[in-house]
Write a protein that holds these residues in place. Structure first.
Motif, PDB file in Angstrom:
ATOM      1  N   LYS A  23       0.855  -1.196   0.000  1.00  0.00           N
ATOM      2  CA  LYS A  23       0.000   0.000   0.000  1.00  0.00           C
ATOM      3  C   LYS A  23       0.882   1.235   0.000  1.00  0.00           C
ATOM      4  CE  LYS A  23      -3.384  -2.709   0.150  1.00  0.00           C
ATOM      5  NZ  LYS A  23      -3.485  -3.274  -1.208  1.00  0.00           N
ATOM      6  N   ARG A  24       0.371   2.291  -0.595  1.00  0.00           N
ATOM      7  CA  ARG A  24       1.221   3.461  -0.808  1.00  0.00           C
ATOM      8  C   ARG A  24       1.401   4.298   0.463  1.00  0.00           C
ATOM      9  NH1 ARG A  24       0.634   6.959  -5.847  1.00  0.00           N
ATOM     10  NH2 ARG A  24      -0.677   8.073  -4.375  1.00  0.00           N
ATOM     11  N   ASP A  27      -0.317   7.911   0.562  1.00  0.00           N
ATOM     12  CA  ASP A  27      -1.765   8.095   0.646  1.00  0.00           C
ATOM     13  C   ASP A  27      -2.259   8.557   2.007  1.00  0.00           C
ATOM     14  OD1 ASP A  27      -1.567   7.223  -1.871  1.00  0.00           O
ATOM     15  OD2 ASP A  27      -2.628   5.328  -1.600  1.00  0.00           O
ATOM     16  N   PHE A  30      -2.264  12.230   1.488  1.00  0.00           N
ATOM     17  CA  PHE A  30      -3.158  12.703   0.423  1.00  0.00           C
ATOM     18  C   PHE A  30      -4.645  12.496   0.754  1.00  0.00           C
ATOM     19  CE2 PHE A  30       0.333  11.911  -2.983  1.00  0.00           C
ATOM     20  CZ  PHE A  30       0.892  13.146  -2.709  1.00  0.00           C
ATOM     21  N   THR A  31      -4.962  11.385   1.415  1.00  0.00           N
ATOM     22  CA  THR A  31      -6.383  11.113   1.668  1.00  0.00           C
ATOM     23  C   THR A  31      -6.982  12.056   2.701  1.00  0.00           C
ATOM     24  OG1 THR A  31      -5.748   9.429   3.259  1.00  0.00           O
ATOM     25  CG2 THR A  31      -6.370   8.655   1.059  1.00  0.00           C
ATOM     26  N   GLN A  32      -6.126  12.717   3.494  1.00  0.00           N
ATOM     27  CA  GLN A  32      -6.707  13.659   4.456  1.00  0.00           C
ATOM     28  C   GLN A  32      -6.391  15.110   4.093  1.00  0.00           C
ATOM     29  OE1 GLN A  32      -5.161  13.124   8.479  1.00  0.00           O
ATOM     30  NE2 GLN A  32      -3.690  11.663   7.701  1.00  0.00           N
ATOM     31  N   GLY A  33      -6.041  15.330   2.831  1.00  0.00           N
ATOM     32  CA  GLY A  33      -5.838  16.704   2.379  1.00  0.00           C
ATOM     33  C   GLY A  33      -4.552  17.336   2.872  1.00  0.00           C
ATOM     34  N   LYS A  34      -3.570  16.478   3.203  1.00  0.00           N
ATOM     35  CA  LYS A  34      -2.312  17.011   3.731  1.00  0.00           C
ATOM     36  C   LYS A  34      -1.168  16.944   2.716  1.00  0.00           C
ATOM     37  CE  LYS A  34      -4.058  17.953   7.774  1.00  0.00           C
ATOM     38  NZ  LYS A  34      -4.409  19.353   8.053  1.00  0.00           N
ATOM     39  N   ASP A  40      -0.251  25.448  -2.472  1.00  0.00           N
ATOM     40  CA  ASP A  40      -0.466  25.412  -1.017  1.00  0.00           C
ATOM     41  C   ASP A  40       0.606  26.214  -0.280  1.00  0.00           C
ATOM     42  OD1 ASP A  40      -2.502  23.659  -1.615  1.00  0.00           O
ATOM     43  OD2 ASP A  40      -1.363  21.862  -1.065  1.00  0.00           O
ATOM     44  N   MET A 689       0.006  -3.693  -7.847  1.00  0.00           N
ATOM     45  CA  MET A 689      -1.126  -2.791  -7.628  1.00  0.00           C
ATOM     46  C   MET A 689      -0.893  -1.457  -8.352  1.00  0.00           C
ATOM     47  SD  MET A 689      -2.295  -1.048  -4.003  1.00  0.00           S
ATOM     48  CE  MET A 689      -1.002   0.202  -4.018  1.00  0.00           C
TER      49      MET A 689
ATOM     50  N   GLY B  37      -6.751  21.465   1.762  1.00  0.00           N
ATOM     51  CA  GLY B  37      -7.177  20.172   1.207  1.00  0.00           C
ATOM     52  C   GLY B  37      -7.864  20.344  -0.134  1.00  0.00           C
ATOM     53  N   VAL B  77     -12.169  17.827   3.271  1.00  0.00           N
ATOM     54  CA  VAL B  77     -11.576  16.507   3.498  1.00  0.00           C
ATOM     55  C   VAL B  77     -10.858  16.441   4.844  1.00  0.00           C
ATOM     56  CG1 VAL B  77      -9.351  16.966   2.366  1.00  0.00           C
ATOM     57  CG2 VAL B  77     -10.308  14.644   2.340  1.00  0.00           C
ATOM     58  N   GLU B  78     -10.320  17.575   5.289  1.00  0.00           N
ATOM     59  CA  GLU B  78      -9.620  17.593   6.589  1.00  0.00           C
ATOM     60  C   GLU B  78     -10.567  17.235   7.730  1.00  0.00           C
ATOM     61  OE1 GLU B  78      -9.231  20.024   4.238  1.00  0.00           O
ATOM     62  OE2 GLU B  78      -7.223  20.908   4.305  1.00  0.00           O
ATOM     63  N   VAL B  81     -11.584  13.026   8.845  1.00  0.00           N
ATOM     64  CA  VAL B  81     -10.837  12.027   9.628  1.00  0.00           C
ATOM     65  C   VAL B  81     -11.594  11.723  10.923  1.00  0.00           C
ATOM     66  CG1 VAL B  81      -8.509  12.509   8.762  1.00  0.00           C
ATOM     67  CG2 VAL B  81      -9.421  13.876  10.630  1.00  0.00           C
ATOM     68  N   LEU B  87      -7.604   7.629   9.885  1.00  0.00           N
ATOM     69  CA  LEU B  87      -8.327   7.770   8.622  1.00  0.00           C
ATOM     70  C   LEU B  87      -9.734   7.199   8.757  1.00  0.00           C
ATOM     71  CD1 LEU B  87      -5.663   6.717   5.920  1.00  0.00           C
ATOM     72  CD2 LEU B  87      -6.198   9.015   6.767  1.00  0.00           C
ATOM     73  N   GLN B  91     -11.491   7.112   3.596  1.00  0.00           N
ATOM     74  CA  GLN B  91     -10.081   7.437   3.351  1.00  0.00           C
ATOM     75  C   GLN B  91      -9.244   6.161   3.327  1.00  0.00           C
ATOM     76  OE1 GLN B  91     -10.053  10.200   6.629  1.00  0.00           O
ATOM     77  NE2 GLN B  91      -9.819  11.986   5.269  1.00  0.00           N
ATOM     78  N   PHE B  94      -9.835   4.219   0.089  1.00  0.00           N
ATOM     79  CA  PHE B  94      -9.119   4.811  -1.051  1.00  0.00           C
ATOM     80  C   PHE B  94      -7.664   4.336  -1.046  1.00  0.00           C
ATOM     81  CE2 PHE B  94     -11.074   8.183  -3.761  1.00  0.00           C
ATOM     82  CZ  PHE B  94     -12.387   7.978  -3.370  1.00  0.00           C
ATOM     83  N   ARG B  95      -7.095   4.247   0.131  1.00  0.00           N
ATOM     84  CA  ARG B  95      -5.714   3.783   0.227  1.00  0.00           C
ATOM     85  C   ARG B  95      -5.640   2.282  -0.076  1.00  0.00           C
ATOM     86  NH1 ARG B  95      -1.726   2.610   4.910  1.00  0.00           N
ATOM     87  NH2 ARG B  95       0.220   2.886   3.789  1.00  0.00           N
ATOM     88  N   GLU B  96      -6.536   1.549   0.522  1.00  0.00           N
ATOM     89  CA  GLU B  96      -6.544   0.093   0.382  1.00  0.00           C
ATOM     90  C   GLU B  96      -6.683  -0.329  -1.082  1.00  0.00           C
ATOM     91  OE1 GLU B  96      -6.174  -2.104   2.800  1.00  0.00           O
ATOM     92  OE2 GLU B  96      -6.520  -3.887   1.569  1.00  0.00           O
ATOM     93  N   HIS B  98      -6.107   1.563  -3.813  1.00  0.00           N
ATOM     94  CA  HIS B  98      -5.292   2.381  -4.732  1.00  0.00           C
ATOM     95  C   HIS B  98      -6.189   3.331  -5.549  1.00  0.00           C
ATOM     96  CE1 HIS B  98      -1.909   3.691  -6.923  1.00  0.00           C
ATOM     97  NE2 HIS B  98      -1.951   2.869  -7.946  1.00  0.00           N
ATOM     98  N   LEU B 100      -6.125   6.450  -5.599  1.00  0.00           N
ATOM     99  CA  LEU B 100      -5.521   7.759  -5.840  1.00  0.00           C
ATOM    100  C   LEU B 100      -4.089   7.583  -6.314  1.00  0.00           C
ATOM    101  CD1 LEU B 100      -4.224   9.351  -2.568  1.00  0.00           C
ATOM    102  CD2 LEU B 100      -5.557   7.252  -2.500  1.00  0.00           C
ATOM    103  N   THR B 106      -8.049  13.950  -4.993  1.00  0.00           N
ATOM    104  CA  THR B 106      -8.503  13.092  -3.894  1.00  0.00           C
ATOM    105  C   THR B 106      -9.352  13.796  -2.841  1.00  0.00           C
ATOM    106  OG1 THR B 106      -6.504  11.809  -4.290  1.00  0.00           O
ATOM    107  CG2 THR B 106      -7.696  11.348  -2.258  1.00  0.00           C
ATOM    108  N   PRO B 107      -8.955  14.970  -2.364  1.00  0.00           N
ATOM    109  CA  PRO B 107      -9.798  15.628  -1.347  1.00  0.00           C
ATOM    110  C   PRO B 107     -11.228  15.873  -1.840  1.00  0.00           C
ATOM    111  CG  PRO B 107      -7.626  16.629  -1.385  1.00  0.00           C
ATOM    112  CD  PRO B 107      -7.695  15.716  -2.589  1.00  0.00           C
ATOM    113  N   ILE B 110     -13.014  12.371  -2.246  1.00  0.00           N
ATOM    114  CA  ILE B 110     -13.447  11.738  -0.991  1.00  0.00           C
ATOM    115  C   ILE B 110     -14.601  12.536  -0.370  1.00  0.00           C
ATOM    116  CG2 ILE B 110     -12.718  11.276   1.399  1.00  0.00           C
ATOM    117  CD1 ILE B 110     -10.046  10.303   0.287  1.00  0.00           C
TER     118      ILE B 110
END
Lengths: 805, 164
Positions: A23-24, A27, A30-34, A40, A689, B37, B77-78, B81, B87, B91, B94-96, B98, B100, B106-107, B110
């Protein structure tokens, strides 16, 4: 100890090394907008820059009046070419050996060209300032057709007047840039003259644009106290940008720090050097403040980095049994107002000479003429290794055209002409040495997977039903077998502005057995932080999770040429393996010393050195790491780190077999992709993957290009596709579902056998979708219809063939 | 240009500030509040990178004035969580799966998917594809995004069932 009871397989799995779908690591942010993208970045007193752009495609700039703009609240400065001229920065060199105006110097050559740069306290004030700049233009005749441009008296580039020699040899006309010839013209034409069959066709690969979701941008910050320039930007090649900035600005290279933060997709758009970067640097020097410039979408689609726009006239000859004897191609390449193509210096048409594709073609000739027109400059490799996309589209269309001429099945025609497995390394007629391949195996696997014979039977039945009036839908079967050339490249023939195209990796092992690695490349979504750590994990036996990976900061990362042309894995990936192997070699000495045996008496076992013949005596990499920081061997340098600058001995040649089944409604021109099968052979697979994700994404870009996406101009040179309203990006609704598959034919010259995969799906899917459309109409006599195959154009094909009744 | 006083709730926290009436919500979030985000991808409402949740609806914050968000409850997206900082299911999925690559869409993706699953907790693949069609991705080809959302729906429904 726990790991004493673990089997080698268990220990190996724990490393999350090569071959696993790790798994990356990216992510989590990225998934939480950070994420941290260029826009930015915020710093005290930061200013914003924005461009006044030309509304005309070709015009004299009579005057620029900035007085009103300077009265706009918040506007601090307006730069024009006159301001840049004393610094010698009103023009800049392009990557293709041409030069390009940074700001309009007396004239404009394309709609959207940068005319003035407004600097203001915020982006709204900058936009107000842009509105208030008054520019007087005098329109000039516009050339949008490259064939017309080569005949026209209208001179586009007065600055080159009288220059009969360009960066790539003689110029034949004032709007001509170069002629590039490869192969044997006389021999090829002789073969054609005697051939049983010659098929001829003009194949146009239209102008399009990489259009990453994040546009190009930068933040330039000149610290007047230290004399240091920090330049954050969306750079696919941060080190090369540092060198270019130093060369054109005169700022010493050690005083420039270029940082590529997170990049929101590149696809070639972010390789070039753009006016916005130069203007931001100048504006920061002038104001003493950080200056941010970020394109809006219209800026992006109008001015930075178009792709393709190749008119490829082709001839292919064969025996009546279908054995190809020769390939001839003349390409007219529309480069726009400046030659700003991003290609290695010696390759003004990139690797277009891979256009013999997957086939054993004994005789071939290619000529490319580059032409100036009143369109945006660029000519970047949009998810492509320097014109490989054009080459693959050309040969895969020519094969289909030949199949029609021979009245043969196109799958069989390909099969009898593939380079055979035993012919590798294969010397192509246009000068490349293909490293490895097994095309027949891949092809047979692909045909079997889709049930090719059944599909053809179904298609024949459909045709009968159509003719009998039972259906209004035709069925097309698109075939493609592509061969890419990626991983530029050997320094002996690949450089950009004199910088050899090697790449690099530096690895440091920390005392407790974790590590940091830095590379000369930069991820734009490919997941380098994940996959390069997997290479290191497999090579030195430390868990990938314990390895930090950094790229993009020129003050810390070793020099490299960056990420594009699928070169990261073939070149930087090789450097990573080589650096890791240097570490392992030193580790072996330390292990042997600690185990009190000779170096040759220990052997590598997943994550440790073991005394040969006695598994109970070993030193793990983790133990060795700690020992290396405490005078492990008297006289040996402490520490455990290595750097590798890798100059690849050859390119790599990934390949693939793609098949598409498409339904086409002849009355509406609408299509439905019923099935898309993509078999890729990228050699050794590091993270399946991520490979699959790359294939999905690249094929979707290919779907867009083939089925609707284009950069279009009217006769006045007006850009007709400058927003996402007009420029087609598929949504989740239209996008097909892909079935991925693979074979594995490692590269023999790459340390881990990997070839690269990011661009394969774009290269392979475009001809595959296009061939499906053509195939649907083949029974009615269609040989060639130019992309994009949007509903209107497909409807027109049906109308022109009299299918609307 | 004169400025107006705006007050709204962002990710559960009351915020206020001064903004020109023409200020877009996306710029207020990103530049005044530092909530980076949501991204700007097109400025024309096509790409959805700027998608935020406003009073229980997905909106594209590049085409909403902050003045229109006066008093609104905005989630980015912030704000998705879990309370402990881990997460959320979406979230994580999305990671599991792939879902993104470059992370730029992504923000918005999601945040939109979060609303979609509120509106329709048991969507079909077709409903996910239709419901997500306002958010563009240039990297993934959507296949894994769709997979991630469907997987998240399953996990969330299982969690709901377990809680009941």
């Amino acid at each position: 100890m726990k790991d004493e009871v673990q089997s080698p397989e268990e220990r190996s799995a724990g490393l999350k090394g090569m071959g696993c779908s790790r798994k990356r690591v990216e992510d989590v942010r990225f998934t939480q907008g950070k994420g941290n993208y260029v826009d930015d970045i915020k710093s005290d007193g930061m200013l914003f820059g924005d461009f006044v752009r030309s509304p005309y495609a070709h015009a004299k700039v009579v005057s620029i009046n900035t007085a009103e703009a300077l009265k706009v609240p918040g506007v601090l400065a307006v730069l024009t070419a006159k301001d840049l001229e004393p610094l010698g920065l009103h023009w800049m060199p392009t990557l293709a050996g041409d030069k390009q105006m940074v700001l309009a110097d007396g004239k404009v050559l394309f709609q959207g060209q940068e005319v003035a740069f407004v600097v203001a306290t915020d982006r709204y004030a900058a936009a107000d300032g842009v509105e208030a700049v008054e520019v007087e233009y005098e329109e000039l005749p516009v050339l949008t057709d490259p064939f017309e441009a080569l005949k026209s008296d209208v001179v586009l580039r007065e600055d080159l007047a009288g220059q009969s020699e360009g960066a790539h040899g003689p110029r034949k006309h004032h709007n001509h840039i170069f002629t590039w010839e490869q192969g044997d013209k006389d021999a090829t034409e002789a073969v054609m003259a005697e051939a049983d069959v010659v098929a001829e066709e003009m194949v146009y690969y239209h102008r399009t644009h990489p259009c990453p979701l994040e546009t190009c941008g930068c933040v330039a910050s000149m610290d007047k106290v230290t004399g240091k320039l920090t330049l954050y930007g969306t750079f696919q090649a941060p080190h090369a940008i540092r060198t270019v900035v130093s060369l054109i600005s005169g700022i010493a290279e050690h005083n420039i720090r270029v940082i590529s933060p997170d990049i929101g997709g590149g696809f070639g758009n972010k390789v070039g050097a753009y006016s916005g970067y130069v203007c931001s640097v100048v504006a920061s020097i002038v104001t003493g403040k950080p200056v941010k410039w970020v394109e809006d979408r219209m800026d992006n689609l109008m001015s930075t980095a178009f792709a393709r726009d190749y008119w490829m006239q082709g001839k292919i000859s064969a025996t009546k049994e279908g054995k190809i004897t020769g390939l001839w191609c003349h390409t007219t390449a529309d480069h726009g107002g400046f030659d700003a193509c991003a290609d290695p210096t010696k390759f003004p048409a990139g690797f277009m000479n891979i256009c013999t594709g997957s086939y054993d073609i004994p005789s071939a000739y290619l000529a490319v003429d580059g032409v100036y027109t009143n369109k945006a400059p660029g000519g970047v490799a949009y998810r492509c290794s320097f014109r490989v996309t054009e080459a693959a589209y050309f040969i895969e269309r020519m094969i289909e055209v030949l199949a029609i001429k021979l009245n043969m099945d196109a799958a069989e025609l390909r099969r009898i002409n593939f380079i055979r497995k035993d012919q590798f390394p294969y010397q192509s007629a246009l000068g490349w040495e293909y490293d490895s391949g097994d095309y027949h195996t891949a092809w047979d696997k692909a045909l079997a997977a889709v049930g090719y014979d059944d599909l053809r039977r179904e298609q024949a039945q459909r045709l009968e039903d159509f003719k009998a009036g039972k259906t209004r839908k035709l069925m097309g079967i698109g075939l493609t077998h592509f061969t890419e050339i990626v991983g530029a490249g050997p320094v002996k023939n690949c450089d950009i502005l004199g910088l050899g195209m090697f790449d690099s990796c530096e690895i440091r092992i920390h005392p407790t057995g974790s590590a940091i690695a830095r590379l000369g490349t930069i991820s734009q979504g490919q997941g380098h932080a994940t996959t390069f750590a997997q290479i290191i994990a497999s090579e030195i036996g430390l868990p990938a999770d314990d390895i930090t990976l950094e790229e993009g900061d020129t003050d810390t990362a070793p020099y490299g040429l960056g990420t594009y042309g699928s070169r990261s894995t073939p070149v930087a990936g090789a450097a990573t393996a080589m650096a890791a192997r240097k570490i392992r070699a030193k580790a072996q000495m330390i292990a042997a010393y600690l185990l009190e045996v000779h170096d040759g008496d220990v052997e590598w076992d997943v994550d440790r050195f073991v005394v040969k013949g006695d598994e109970s005596r070993f030193k793990t990499m983790k133990e060795i790491a700690f020992a290396s920081y405490n005078q492990a061997i008297p006289g040996l340098e402490p520490g455990l780190e290595a750097v590798s600058y890798y100059d690849p001995p050859n390119m790599t040649y990934p390949f693939g077999a793609y098949i598409c089944v498409m339904e086409i409604d002849v009355d509406t021109g609408e299509h439905e992709v019923r099935q898309f099968y993509a078999l890729d052979d990228c050699g050794t697979r590091i993270n399946p993957m991520i490979i699959e994700g790359q294939v999905h994404g690249g094929a979707t870009e290919g779907y867009a290009i083939a089925m609707g996406q284009e950069i279009a101009y009217d006769d006045m040179g007006n850009h007709k596709t400058a927003t996402l309203m007009d420029f087609f990006l598929p949504t989740s609704w239209e996008t097909p579902t892909y079935q991925t598959d693979h074979t594995v034919t490692p590269s023999p010259h790459h340390p881990i056998g990997a070839k690269g995969v990011g661009e394969s799906p774009n290269v392979g899917s475009v001809p595959c979708f296009s061939n499906a459309v053509h195939d649907a109409f083949r029974p009615f006599g269609l040989t060639q219809s130019h992309m994009p195959h949007d509903h209107w154009r497909v409807w027109k094909i049906a109308r022109d063939m009299g299918l609307h009744g | 240009m004169s400025k107006m006083h705006v007050k709204l709730t962002v990710n559960g926290t009351a915020v206020e500030g001064l903004a020109e009436p023409r200020t877009l919500l996306i710029h207020f979030l990103r530049e005044s509040l530092g909530v980076t985000g949501p991204h700007v991808g097109c400025e024309t409402s096509h790409c959805g990178a700027c998608t935020v949740d406003m009073d229980g609806r997905s909106v594209k914050s590049c085409t909403v004035f902050v003045a229109q968000a006066q008093g609104a409850d905005v989630t980015t997206v912030e704000g998705l969580v879990n309370a402990d900082g881990s997460l959320s299911v979406l979230q994580e999925m999305f990671r599991e799966h792939h879902g993104l690559q470059c992370g730029f869409c992504t923000p918005g993706m999601i945040t939109r998917a979060h609303r979609l699953l509120q509106e329709n907790p048991t969507p079909t693949e077709e409903e996910v594809r239709f419901g997500m069609a306002g958010n563009l991705c240039r990297c993934t080809g959507y296949q894994n995004i769709v997979k991630a959302i469907l997987a998240a729906a399953d996990v969330m429904n299982a969690q709901k069932e377990a809680a009941e």
